[in-house]
Scaffold this active site. Structure first.
Site, short mmCIF file in Angstrom:
data_model
loop_
_atom_site.label_atom_id
_atom_site.label_comp_id
_atom_site.label_asym_id
_atom_site.label_seq_id
_atom_site.Cartn_x
_atom_site.Cartn_y
_atom_site.Cartn_z
CG HIS A 27 32.06 32.72 51.49
ND1 HIS A 27 31.30 33.93 51.62
CD2 HIS A 27 32.69 32.86 50.19
CE1 HIS A 27 31.72 34.72 50.81
NE2 HIS A 27 32.52 34.24 49.98
CG ASP A 76 37.28 27.86 46.93
OD1 ASP A 76 37.62 28.71 46.16
OD2 ASP A 76 36.90 28.22 48.30
NE ARG A 126 28.59 36.55 47.33
CZ ARG A 126 29.79 36.77 47.65
NH1 ARG A 126 30.86 36.04 47.14
NH2 ARG A 126 29.97 37.50 48.77
NE ARG A 138 35.44 38.37 52.34
CZ ARG A 138 35.75 37.98 51.18
NH1 ARG A 138 36.69 38.25 50.51
NH2 ARG A 138 34.50 37.22 50.44
CB CYS A 170 33.10 30.59 45.48
SG CYS A 170 34.78 30.51 46.17
CD GLN A 208 30.33 32.42 45.97
OE1 GLN A 208 31.03 33.33 46.06
NE2 GLN A 208 29.83 31.93 44.81
N1 CP Z 1 33.83 34.52 46.08
C1 CP Z 1 34.22 35.52 46.90
O1 CP Z 1 33.95 35.72 48.00
O2 CP Z 1 35.26 36.57 46.41
P1 CP Z 1 35.88 37.66 46.84
O3 CP Z 1 36.92 37.20 47.73
O4 CP Z 1 36.48 38.50 45.77
O5 CP Z 1 34.92 38.76 47.78
#
Ligand code: CP
Length: 308
Positions: free
Chosen positions: A134, A225, A294, A107, A266, A137
């Site tokens: 992403h 979001d 997930r 990430r 998400c 997700q």
């Molecule tokens: N939705 C998501 O990726 O959550 P986090 O940022 O908590 O990993």
């Protein structure tokens, strides 16, 4: 190298296969405690690095649980505690980690850093979120939609608010899974034009509807979001009220949607900003199913990387 970087890079057949396999693995876990391994331990003997340059709850825990349940071991690494945070290059970090582990999830901020990392890694790399996309997700979201309502092909998804990284991956998915997409948000927060072009070139209809009440009418799935992503500056209270609040997903908006439309986010959510608690906790919301999926879909993504 079979990297999982963006849904636009991966053929539809492979993405559908990943979801089908995730469904099987999820079903096979019924009755098992979270600490028990799966019957089929695809990651037995494998070491997976999970690198975080941004905060996370779901990605951090779901990837580690996925690796452990599949019989592998996970090493969680925070960019700020690595030499990466003191100027070691992305390329050298990728080369170094490749000497120790079998797979890397990262990430990070800049999407080009992800590409650079993948280019120099000798093991598969999975995108755990960048400023641009992403994909893990959205794989969980499609799995969730299909569990509840059947195939997503031909359905209509309405996105409200900011055209952010999650929105970009939804547009990639529209092209790959064959659904239509309506964006309803402020003019200055429109989604990535490259992702819009990708969806359209791959047969999806993409529309911009600045009246949220028109956007919601034909939607099978309503998604929003956070108004600001982790890399964005906070919006002023004035901007939140004037620009964003008209696109809030609330009871009035949901009342105009089809009765069987689902709501997704998400997470993390900023309750009473982009979505009200009434909707988050309401009967059409599947936000915690997305969270759970997930775990299941990422097992399948990791297996795809190793098997491809
Ligand atoms: N939705 C998501 O990726 O959550 P986090 O940022 O908590 O990993």
């Amino acid at each position: 190298m079979p990297d999982f970087l963006d849904l636009s890079d991966i053929p539809s057949r492979d993405l559908e296969g990943i979801i089908a396999r995730a469904r099987e693995t999820k079903n096979s876990r019924i009755g098992r405690a979270n600490g028990e391994t799966d019957a089929d331990t695809r990651l037995g003997g494998k070491l997976v690095a999970l690198v975080f340059e941004k905060p996370s709850t779901r990605t951090r825990v779901s990837f580690e649980a996925a690796v452990r349940q599949q019989g592998g071991q996970a090493l969680v690494l925070y960019g700020s505690e690595m030499q990466l945070g003191r100027g070691e290059t992305v390329a050298d970090t990728a080369r170094v980690l490749s000497r120790y582990v079998d797979l890397i999830m990262i990430r990070t901020f800049d999407h080009n850093s992800l590409f650079e990392f993948a280019e120099h890694a000798d093991v598969p790399v999975v995108n755990g979120l960048t400023n641009k996309s992403h994909p893990c997700q959205i794989m969980a979201d499609i799995m969730t939609y299909e569990e509840k309502r059947g195939s997503i092909r031909g359905r209509s998804i309405a996105w409200f608010g900011s055209g952010n990284n999650v929105c970009t991956s939804f547009l990639h998915a529209a092209g790959r899974f064959g659904f239509d997409f309506v964006f309803s948000g402020p003019v200055e927060m429109q989604p990535c034009s490259e992702a819009v072009d990708f969806a359209r070139e791959n047969g999806a209809s993409v529309q911009f509807e600045f009246d949220p009440y028109s956007a919601v009418v034909d939607a099978d799935l309503i998604v929003t979001d956070a108004w600001t992503s982790m890399h964005d500056a906070e919006l002023s209270e004035k901007d939140k009220l004037q620009k964003m609040l008209p696109f809030q997903v609330n009871g009035d908006l949901m009342a105009k949607a089809k009765p069987d439309a689902l709501f997704m986010h998400c997470l993390p959510a900023h309750r009473e900003e982009e979505v009200t608690s009434e909707v988050m906790d309401g009967p059409q919301s599947v936000v915690f199913d997305e969270t759970e999926n997930r775990l299941h879909v990422q097992k399948s993504i990791l297996s795809w990387c190793l098997d491809s």
